[in-house]
Motif scaffolding. Structure first.
Motif, PDB file in Angstrom:
ATOM      1  N   ILE A  41      15.396   5.043 -72.156  1.00  0.00           N
ATOM      2  CA  ILE A  41      16.816   5.168 -71.863  1.00  0.00           C
ATOM      3  C   ILE A  41      17.093   4.554 -70.488  1.00  0.00           C
ATOM      4  CG2 ILE A  41      16.524   7.534 -70.957  1.00  0.00           C
ATOM      5  CD1 ILE A  41      19.351   8.144 -72.084  1.00  0.00           C
ATOM      6  N   GLY A  42      18.049   3.630 -70.458  1.00  0.00           N
ATOM      7  CA  GLY A  42      18.497   3.039 -69.201  1.00  0.00           C
ATOM      8  C   GLY A  42      19.860   3.595 -68.857  1.00  0.00           C
ATOM      9  N   LEU A  43      20.004   4.088 -67.636  1.00  0.00           N
ATOM     10  CA  LEU A  43      21.266   4.659 -67.168  1.00  0.00           C
ATOM     11  C   LEU A  43      21.898   3.659 -66.210  1.00  0.00           C
ATOM     12  CD1 LEU A  43      19.841   8.211 -66.389  1.00  0.00           C
ATOM     13  CD2 LEU A  43      20.961   7.470 -68.492  1.00  0.00           C
ATOM     14  N   PHE A  44      22.948   2.983 -66.684  1.00  0.00           N
ATOM     15  CA  PHE A  44      23.519   1.860 -65.951  1.00  0.00           C
ATOM     16  C   PHE A  44      24.869   2.201 -65.341  1.00  0.00           C
ATOM     17  CE2 PHE A  44      20.767  -0.034 -69.209  1.00  0.00           C
ATOM     18  CZ  PHE A  44      19.928  -0.780 -68.394  1.00  0.00           C
ATOM     19  N   ALA A  75      20.890   2.444 -74.035  1.00  0.00           N
ATOM     20  CA  ALA A  75      21.523   2.043 -72.774  1.00  0.00           C
ATOM     21  C   ALA A  75      22.780   2.882 -72.594  1.00  0.00           C
ATOM     22  CB  ALA A  75      21.881   0.558 -72.788  1.00  0.00           C
ATOM     23  N   VAL A  76      22.828   3.649 -71.513  1.00  0.00           N
ATOM     24  CA  VAL A  76      23.999   4.461 -71.196  1.00  0.00           C
ATOM     25  C   VAL A  76      24.821   3.721 -70.158  1.00  0.00           C
ATOM     26  CG1 VAL A  76      24.828   6.669 -70.298  1.00  0.00           C
ATOM     27  CG2 VAL A  76      22.744   6.592 -71.681  1.00  0.00           C
ATOM     28  N   VAL A  77      26.083   3.437 -70.481  1.00  0.00           N
ATOM     29  CA  VAL A  77      26.943   2.717 -69.547  1.00  0.00           C
ATOM     30  C   VAL A  77      28.019   3.653 -69.015  1.00  0.00           C
ATOM     31  CG1 VAL A  77      26.534   0.426 -70.489  1.00  0.00           C
ATOM     32  CG2 VAL A  77      28.342   1.825 -71.465  1.00  0.00           C
ATOM     33  N   ASN A  78      28.276   3.540 -67.739  1.00  0.00           N
ATOM     34  CA  ASN A  78      29.296   4.353 -67.068  1.00  0.00           C
ATOM     35  C   ASN A  78      30.667   3.727 -67.333  1.00  0.00           C
ATOM     36  OD1 ASN A  78      30.306   4.669 -63.631  1.00  0.00           O
ATOM     37  ND2 ASN A  78      30.641   6.143 -65.268  1.00  0.00           N
ATOM     38  N   THR A  79      31.056   3.772 -68.615  1.00  0.00           N
ATOM     39  CA  THR A  79      32.273   3.125 -69.094  1.00  0.00           C
ATOM     40  C   THR A  79      32.835   3.954 -70.248  1.00  0.00           C
ATOM     41  OG1 THR A  79      31.441   0.919 -68.519  1.00  0.00           O
ATOM     42  CG2 THR A  79      33.188   1.009 -70.166  1.00  0.00           C
ATOM     43  N   PRO A  80      34.140   4.116 -70.356  1.00  0.00           N
ATOM     44  CA  PRO A  80      34.690   4.826 -71.523  1.00  0.00           C
ATOM     45  C   PRO A  80      34.289   4.128 -72.819  1.00  0.00           C
ATOM     46  CG  PRO A  80      36.354   4.618 -69.815  1.00  0.00           C
ATOM     47  CD  PRO A  80      35.184   3.771 -69.383  1.00  0.00           C
ATOM     48  N   VAL A  81      34.119   4.908 -73.878  1.00  0.00           N
ATOM     49  CA  VAL A  81      33.581   4.360 -75.114  1.00  0.00           C
ATOM     50  C   VAL A  81      34.486   3.276 -75.691  1.00  0.00           C
ATOM     51  CG1 VAL A  81      34.607   6.122 -76.616  1.00  0.00           C
ATOM     52  CG2 VAL A  81      32.480   4.963 -77.294  1.00  0.00           C
ATOM     53  N   PRO A  94      21.087  -5.126 -80.284  1.00  0.00           N
ATOM     54  CA  PRO A  94      20.376  -4.175 -81.141  1.00  0.00           C
ATOM     55  C   PRO A  94      20.123  -2.841 -80.448  1.00  0.00           C
ATOM     56  CG  PRO A  94      18.840  -5.770 -80.251  1.00  0.00           C
ATOM     57  CD  PRO A  94      20.210  -6.227 -79.840  1.00  0.00           C
ATOM     58  N   VAL A  95      20.345  -2.789 -79.144  1.00  0.00           N
ATOM     59  CA  VAL A  95      20.161  -1.559 -78.374  1.00  0.00           C
ATOM     60  C   VAL A  95      21.293  -0.585 -78.702  1.00  0.00           C
ATOM     61  CG1 VAL A  95      20.138  -0.604 -76.027  1.00  0.00           C
ATOM     62  CG2 VAL A  95      18.962  -2.773 -76.524  1.00  0.00           C
ATOM     63  N   THR A  96      20.981   0.685 -78.810  1.00  0.00           N
ATOM     64  CA  THR A  96      22.013   1.694 -78.989  1.00  0.00           C
ATOM     65  C   THR A  96      22.703   1.938 -77.657  1.00  0.00           C
ATOM     66  OG1 THR A  96      20.830   2.776 -80.797  1.00  0.00           O
ATOM     67  CG2 THR A  96      22.478   4.087 -79.635  1.00  0.00           C
ATOM     68  N   VAL A  97      23.996   1.634 -77.602  1.00  0.00           N
ATOM     69  CA  VAL A  97      24.763   1.760 -76.370  1.00  0.00           C
ATOM     70  C   VAL A  97      25.566   3.053 -76.396  1.00  0.00           C
ATOM     71  CG1 VAL A  97      26.520   0.716 -74.891  1.00  0.00           C
ATOM     72  CG2 VAL A  97      24.926  -0.750 -76.166  1.00  0.00           C
ATOM     73  N   LEU A  98      25.395   3.860 -75.364  1.00  0.00           N
ATOM     74  CA  LEU A  98      26.092   5.133 -75.241  1.00  0.00           C
ATOM     75  C   LEU A  98      27.022   5.087 -74.042  1.00  0.00           C
ATOM     76  CD1 LEU A  98      23.039   7.500 -75.866  1.00  0.00           C
ATOM     77  CD2 LEU A  98      24.608   6.522 -77.550  1.00  0.00           C
ATOM     78  N   ALA A  99      28.151   5.778 -74.154  1.00  0.00           N
ATOM     79  CA  ALA A  99      29.162   5.740 -73.101  1.00  0.00           C
ATOM     80  C   ALA A  99      29.207   7.064 -72.352  1.00  0.00           C
ATOM     81  CB  ALA A  99      30.533   5.432 -73.692  1.00  0.00           C
ATOM     82  N   ASP A 100      29.150   6.980 -71.036  1.00  0.00           N
ATOM     83  CA  ASP A 100      29.246   8.167 -70.181  1.00  0.00           C
ATOM     84  C   ASP A 100      30.125   7.824 -68.983  1.00  0.00           C
ATOM     85  OD1 ASP A 100      29.007  10.410 -68.654  1.00  0.00           O
ATOM     86  OD2 ASP A 100      26.829  10.513 -68.711  1.00  0.00           O
ATOM     87  N   PRO A 101      31.451   7.916 -69.125  1.00  0.00           N
ATOM     88  CA  PRO A 101      32.349   7.522 -68.042  1.00  0.00           C
ATOM     89  C   PRO A 101      32.295   8.436 -66.832  1.00  0.00           C
ATOM     90  CG  PRO A 101      33.582   8.522 -69.841  1.00  0.00           C
ATOM     91  CD  PRO A 101      32.187   8.331 -70.332  1.00  0.00           C
ATOM     92  N   ASP A 102      31.683   9.602 -66.958  1.00  0.00           N
ATOM     93  CA  ASP A 102      31.615  10.552 -65.844  1.00  0.00           C
ATOM     94  C   ASP A 102      30.261  10.567 -65.137  1.00  0.00           C
ATOM     95  OD1 ASP A 102      34.265  11.469 -66.330  1.00  0.00           O
ATOM     96  OD2 ASP A 102      33.493  12.730 -67.967  1.00  0.00           O
ATOM     97  N   CYS A 103      29.321   9.768 -65.612  1.00  0.00           N
ATOM     98  CA  CYS A 103      27.966   9.731 -65.032  1.00  0.00           C
ATOM     99  C   CYS A 103      27.237  11.071 -65.134  1.00  0.00           C
ATOM    100  CB  CYS A 103      28.003   9.285 -63.560  1.00  0.00           C
ATOM    101  SG  CYS A 103      28.125   7.502 -63.338  1.00  0.00           S
ATOM    102  N   GLN A 104      27.621  11.909 -66.076  1.00  0.00           N
ATOM    103  CA  GLN A 104      26.963  13.199 -66.184  1.00  0.00           C
ATOM    104  C   GLN A 104      25.491  13.052 -66.560  1.00  0.00           C
ATOM    105  OE1 GLN A 104      28.286  16.345 -65.418  1.00  0.00           O
ATOM    106  NE2 GLN A 104      26.091  16.796 -65.516  1.00  0.00           N
TER     107      GLN A 104
END
Length: 227
Positions: A41-44, A75-81, A94-104
């Protein structure tokens, strides 16, 4: 100011629970849904960060090799979904991209956000939890060798975004204002949910911003936990 108590999780510690919306998959993805499968998991930072976009492309290139040995790539991006879905519609991965706009998720894994001390502060600097504005202003980076010469991180961001034609929208600018100094973290989690390898960006100072693990480093770490 960022939370100074955040410390990166270390190998041997359990990964924290999370459940995030995906920008390119159906339904949310959670730690529970991944149980029994190792994952990277990459937290970007947000999509406004050109160095994070480059690392996500590297994730794309290494994903087939990881999948071949049973390791999923997130890959978790600090961006709204919604914003992330729009971007990855035109930049598929092909990477599963997840959205975390709050950086939790970043905070839960212990990826710190660099904090600038007030100019009048007499506190002792301790990167990244307490750094003097002058020290951050003196930082110069060229992590990918694309720049003619090392530049201040924020100037490098602007130049590379302009070069790529990436125009931050209001959402990107808001995320940047709130989380612009968030540091990137990489964590490899084994099938039991235990962290087996981790890397945090710029551990030794702001001159290392944008320096991320290479594909070879990632594969070396993966070989230790792949099933």
């Amino acid at each position: 100011m960022a939370d100074r108590t955040v410390q990166p999780l270390q190998p041997g510690q359990p990964a924290p629970a999370f459940e995030l919306a995906s920008a390119n998959r159906d339904g949310p993805v959670s730690l529970a849904s991944l149980r029994g499968r190792p994952f990277l998991i990459g937290l970007f930072r947000g999509l406004h960060c050109p160095f994070c976009r480059r690392q996500m492309r590297q994730f794309s290139s290494v994903e087939p090799a990881l999948r071949a040995v049973g390791v999923e790539t997130l890959a978790v991006v600090n961006t709204p979904v919604e914003r992330a879905r729009l971007y990855f519609r035109f930049q598929p991965t092909p990477v599963t991209v997840l959205a975390d706009p709050d950086c939790q998720t970043h905070r839960d894994f212990g990826a710190p956000q660099a904090a600038l001390l007030p100019p009048e502060s007499t506190e002792t600097p301790e990167w990244p939890h307490r750094t003097r504005p002058a020290d951050f202003a003196a930082a110069r980076i060229n992590p990918t060798g694309e720049l003619a010469e090392p530049m201040h991180p924020m100037e490098a961001n602007e130049l590379l975004n302009a070069r790529e034609g990436f125009e931050p929208d209001e959402t990107d600018l808001r995320i940047f204002a709130e989380h612009g100094t968030q540091l990137v973290g990489h964590f490899l989690v084994d099938a039991a949910g235990i962290i087996s390898w981790s890397e945090i960006e710029a551990r030794f100072g702001p001159d290392e911003l944008g320096v991320f693990p290479s594909a070879a480093e990632i594969m070396t770490a993966v070989k230790r936990v792949a099933t």
